[in-house]
Structure formats: C-alpha cells, structure tokens
Scaffold this motif. Structure first.
Motif, PDB file in Angstrom:
ATOM      1  N   SER A   1      -2.539  -4.014  -1.184  1.00 41.08           N
ATOM      2  CA  SER A   1      -1.643  -4.175  -2.331  1.00 41.08           C
ATOM      3  C   SER A   1      -0.362  -4.900  -1.934  1.00 41.08           C
ATOM      4  O   SER A   1       0.132  -5.759  -2.664  1.00 41.08           O
ATOM      5  CB  SER A   1      -1.284  -2.808  -2.923  1.00 41.08           C
ATOM      6  OG  SER A   1      -2.438  -2.157  -3.386  1.00 41.08           O
ATOM      7  N   LEU A   2       0.154  -4.558  -0.779  1.00 45.38           N
ATOM      8  CA  LEU A   2       1.377  -5.179  -0.273  1.00 45.38           C
ATOM      9  C   LEU A   2       1.169  -6.679  -0.038  1.00 45.38           C
ATOM     10  O   LEU A   2       2.067  -7.487  -0.273  1.00 45.38           O
ATOM     11  CB  LEU A   2       1.754  -4.476   1.036  1.00 45.38           C
ATOM     12  CG  LEU A   2       2.972  -4.909   1.798  1.00 45.38           C
ATOM     13  CD1 LEU A   2       3.566  -3.698   2.486  1.00 45.38           C
ATOM     14  CD2 LEU A   2       2.634  -5.948   2.828  1.00 45.38           C
ATOM     15  N   LEU A   3      -0.038  -7.074   0.417  1.00 44.36           N
ATOM     16  CA  LEU A   3      -0.307  -8.471   0.764  1.00 44.36           C
ATOM     17  C   LEU A   3      -0.846  -9.309  -0.398  1.00 44.36           C
ATOM     18  O   LEU A   3      -0.950 -10.533  -0.269  1.00 44.36           O
ATOM     19  CB  LEU A   3      -1.293  -8.534   1.935  1.00 44.36           C
ATOM     20  CG  LEU A   3      -0.746  -8.029   3.266  1.00 44.36           C
ATOM     21  CD1 LEU A   3      -1.858  -7.971   4.308  1.00 44.36           C
ATOM     22  CD2 LEU A   3       0.404  -8.895   3.745  1.00 44.36           C
ATOM     23  N   ARG A   4      -1.182  -8.691  -1.501  1.00 41.87           N
ATOM     24  CA  ARG A   4      -1.741  -9.442  -2.633  1.00 41.87           C
ATOM     25  C   ARG A   4      -0.852 -10.613  -3.056  1.00 41.87           C
ATOM     26  O   ARG A   4      -1.358 -11.710  -3.315  1.00 41.87           O
ATOM     27  CB  ARG A   4      -2.013  -8.500  -3.804  1.00 41.87           C
ATOM     28  CG  ARG A   4      -2.952  -9.119  -4.826  1.00 41.87           C
ATOM     29  CD  ARG A   4      -3.500  -8.123  -5.826  1.00 41.87           C
ATOM     30  NE  ARG A   4      -4.441  -7.208  -5.182  1.00 41.87           N
ATOM     31  CZ  ARG A   4      -4.312  -5.871  -5.189  1.00 41.87           C
ATOM     32  NH1 ARG A   4      -3.309  -5.295  -5.815  1.00 41.87           N
ATOM     33  NH2 ARG A   4      -5.178  -5.113  -4.584  1.00 41.87           N
TER      34      ARG A   4
ATOM     35  N   VAL B   1       6.245  -1.311  13.248  1.00 41.95           N
ATOM     36  CA  VAL B   1       6.221   0.149  13.220  1.00 41.95           C
ATOM     37  C   VAL B   1       6.367   0.597  11.768  1.00 41.95           C
ATOM     38  O   VAL B   1       7.264   0.144  11.054  1.00 41.95           O
ATOM     39  CB  VAL B   1       7.363   0.730  14.092  1.00 41.95           C
ATOM     40  CG1 VAL B   1       7.376   2.243  14.014  1.00 41.95           C
ATOM     41  CG2 VAL B   1       7.216   0.267  15.545  1.00 41.95           C
ATOM     42  N   LYS B   2       5.444   1.479  11.335  1.00 43.72           N
ATOM     43  CA  LYS B   2       5.484   2.023   9.978  1.00 43.72           C
ATOM     44  C   LYS B   2       6.587   3.066   9.893  1.00 43.72           C
ATOM     45  O   LYS B   2       6.825   3.766  10.866  1.00 43.72           O
ATOM     46  CB  LYS B   2       4.140   2.666   9.616  1.00 43.72           C
ATOM     47  CG  LYS B   2       2.973   1.701   9.590  1.00 43.72           C
ATOM     48  CD  LYS B   2       1.665   2.459   9.384  1.00 43.72           C
ATOM     49  CE  LYS B   2       0.466   1.568   9.576  1.00 43.72           C
ATOM     50  NZ  LYS B   2      -0.795   2.316   9.519  1.00 43.72           N
ATOM     51  N   PRO B   3       7.247   3.194   8.773  1.00 41.28           N
ATOM     52  CA  PRO B   3       7.065   2.434   7.534  1.00 41.28           C
ATOM     53  C   PRO B   3       7.604   1.017   7.693  1.00 41.28           C
ATOM     54  O   PRO B   3       8.568   0.785   8.414  1.00 41.28           O
ATOM     55  CB  PRO B   3       7.865   3.227   6.502  1.00 41.28           C
ATOM     56  CG  PRO B   3       8.924   3.921   7.281  1.00 41.28           C
ATOM     57  CD  PRO B   3       8.330   4.182   8.642  1.00 41.28           C
ATOM     58  N   VAL B   4       6.948   0.084   7.026  1.00 36.89           N
ATOM     59  CA  VAL B   4       7.305  -1.324   7.139  1.00 36.89           C
ATOM     60  C   VAL B   4       7.995  -1.799   5.877  1.00 36.89           C
ATOM     61  O   VAL B   4       7.818  -1.236   4.796  1.00 36.89           O
ATOM     62  CB  VAL B   4       6.061  -2.198   7.400  1.00 36.89           C
ATOM     63  CG1 VAL B   4       5.452  -1.868   8.751  1.00 36.89           C
ATOM     64  CG2 VAL B   4       5.042  -2.052   6.293  1.00 36.89           C
ATOM     65  N   ASP B   5       8.784  -2.838   6.010  1.00 39.70           N
ATOM     66  CA  ASP B   5       9.435  -3.478   4.876  1.00 39.70           C
ATOM     67  C   ASP B   5       8.412  -4.434   4.251  1.00 39.70           C
ATOM     68  O   ASP B   5       7.972  -5.386   4.919  1.00 39.70           O
ATOM     69  CB  ASP B   5      10.666  -4.238   5.366  1.00 39.70           C
ATOM     70  CG  ASP B   5      11.415  -4.969   4.258  1.00 39.70           C
ATOM     71  OD1 ASP B   5      10.796  -5.335   3.233  1.00 39.70           O
ATOM     72  OD2 ASP B   5      12.627  -5.174   4.432  1.00 39.70           O
ATOM     73  N   PRO B   6       7.994  -4.217   3.011  1.00 40.63           N
ATOM     74  CA  PRO B   6       6.961  -5.060   2.395  1.00 40.63           C
ATOM     75  C   PRO B   6       7.296  -6.550   2.410  1.00 40.63           C
ATOM     76  O   PRO B   6       6.433  -7.379   2.681  1.00 40.63           O
ATOM     77  CB  PRO B   6       6.860  -4.533   0.958  1.00 40.63           C
ATOM     78  CG  PRO B   6       7.352  -3.136   1.042  1.00 40.63           C
ATOM     79  CD  PRO B   6       8.403  -3.129   2.114  1.00 40.63           C
ATOM     80  N   TRP B   7       8.556  -6.900   2.135  1.00 37.37           N
ATOM     81  CA  TRP B   7       8.946  -8.305   2.130  1.00 37.37           C
ATOM     82  C   TRP B   7       8.761  -8.921   3.515  1.00 37.37           C
ATOM     83  O   TRP B   7       8.247 -10.042   3.648  1.00 37.37           O
ATOM     84  CB  TRP B   7      10.403  -8.447   1.674  1.00 37.37           C
ATOM     85  CG  TRP B   7      10.833  -9.876   1.614  1.00 37.37           C
ATOM     86  CD1 TRP B   7      10.657 -10.747   0.582  1.00 37.37           C
ATOM     87  CD2 TRP B   7      11.481 -10.616   2.661  1.00 37.37           C
ATOM     88  NE1 TRP B   7      11.160 -11.984   0.918  1.00 37.37           N
ATOM     89  CE2 TRP B   7      11.677 -11.926   2.184  1.00 37.37           C
ATOM     90  CE3 TRP B   7      11.917 -10.290   3.931  1.00 37.37           C
ATOM     91  CZ2 TRP B   7      12.285 -12.916   2.948  1.00 37.37           C
ATOM     92  CZ3 TRP B   7      12.533 -11.284   4.699  1.00 37.37           C
ATOM     93  CH2 TRP B   7      12.709 -12.569   4.196  1.00 37.37           C
ATOM     94  N   VAL B   8       9.141  -8.210   4.554  1.00 36.83           N
ATOM     95  CA  VAL B   8       9.006  -8.701   5.925  1.00 36.83           C
ATOM     96  C   VAL B   8       7.532  -8.915   6.264  1.00 36.83           C
ATOM     97  O   VAL B   8       7.151  -9.951   6.820  1.00 36.83           O
ATOM     98  CB  VAL B   8       9.673  -7.736   6.934  1.00 36.83           C
ATOM     99  CG1 VAL B   8       9.313  -8.086   8.365  1.00 36.83           C
ATOM    100  CG2 VAL B   8      11.181  -7.733   6.748  1.00 36.83           C
ATOM    101  N   VAL B   9       6.695  -7.953   5.928  1.00 35.80           N
ATOM    102  CA  VAL B   9       5.264  -8.071   6.231  1.00 35.80           C
ATOM    103  C   VAL B   9       4.668  -9.264   5.496  1.00 35.80           C
ATOM    104  O   VAL B   9       3.956 -10.084   6.088  1.00 35.80           O
ATOM    105  CB  VAL B   9       4.502  -6.778   5.884  1.00 35.80           C
ATOM    106  CG1 VAL B   9       2.998  -6.964   6.068  1.00 35.80           C
ATOM    107  CG2 VAL B   9       5.012  -5.629   6.728  1.00 35.80           C
TER     108      VAL B   9
END
Length: 173
Positions: free
Chosen positions: A18-21, A103-111
C-alpha cells in the motif's frame, strides 16, 4: 519493471504494498526467501524491498545469493527490519552490497522516494546495457570497412570527384 516486496507476514506485505502503490510500478509479493529468489530469477524486477527476519532463509541470505549471480549483482535491494538499530546487522548488510537499510517504523515518503529512485536508475541502467550490447553485437558482426576509424574505411571523396595531389618538391643541387 516491478517492485518485489518480501516479508513472511501478510500484514507487513499489505502495508508495504500500500505504501509503494503511489510509486507507479506494479508491486509483487513474496512470503519467503525462496519465493523472492524465484520471482527475481523470472525477471522484470527493478528493486527488492526485503525483510531481514524470516524463517528458513533470512534477508541477508537472500541478499548474499543475489550478489553471487552475475545478472542480479546490481539489482537494488532495500532491507527493512523491525529489530531496531543494530550496527552489526547494518554493517553486514552494507558489506553484502545492500542499497539501503531501513529500520521500522519507516517514513512512507522516504521509502517511496528511495524505491522510486532506485527502480528508475536500475531500469535506465538495464536499458543502457541493452543498447550497448546491441551496438557491440552490431560492430562485432560488421566488416572492418564499415566501422569508423578502422583500416580499410572508405574516405569521402572531395567535391568534384577528384583528388588534388600536392606538387612534389625536389631538393636543389
């Protein structure tokens, strides 16, 4: 080219997918190291987002295997872990050639930003390699007279179709 997400937990797969969609590339899943390797070997993968802790074959083992193969040596791999900051684990990952270690939790924008950039760079690199291979093949099969800068190459004729020769110079007695 696709993004491969690898995790043994369904909830993590769903979250990362979902984060990468929004990256705009198809996302495929693998629930184990074995499945990940099969997906990569089938081709069409631009980047792998890989969990570190998995049963049977962990993320570091998958990464080590990918780095041993010529055709997957440069495939970008992003390792993710929920183990917290672990200097030794990060060092081992970078020694194996990981593209990034998160390292989780990750920042969605960064990923998303990192995965998009890695996938785009890898796809461009593959395209350039294919063009270079095609040029190399074409030149390897071309007769020497057709290759620029080689002996036997035909030089263009000057306008008028004749070549002026410089007069010979004689020494004076």
């Amino acid at each position: 080219m696709k993004i491969l997400v690898v995790d043994d937990r369904e909830d993590n797969l769903f979250a990362i997918e979902s984060l990468l969609r929004p990256v705009g590339r198809p996302v495929v899943r693998a629930r184990s190291g074995d499945e990940a390797l099969k997906s990569v070997l089938r081709g069409g993968i631009a980047v792998v987002v890989l969990d570190v802790v998995m049963p049977r074959m962990d993320g570091l083992e998958v990464l080590a295997y990918l780095r041993r193969l010529d055709h997957t040596r440069t495939l970008p791999v992003v390792l993710m872990t929920g183990l917290g900051r672990d200097h030794d684990l990060a060092t081992r990952a970078y020694d194996l050639g990981v593209s990034d270690f998160l390292v989780k939790p990750v920042d969605p924008w960064v990923v998303r930003t990192k995965v998009r950039a890695l996938a785009d760079l890898y796809a461009e690199n593959q395209s350039l390699r294919a063009r270079l291979a095609a040029l190399t093949d074409r030149h390897a099969n071309a007769p020497a007279a057709e290759l620029p800068g080689t002996l036997g190459a035909r030089l263009p004729r000057p306008p008028g179709g004749t070549v002026d020769h410089a007069p010979s110079v004689r020494g004076v007695d």
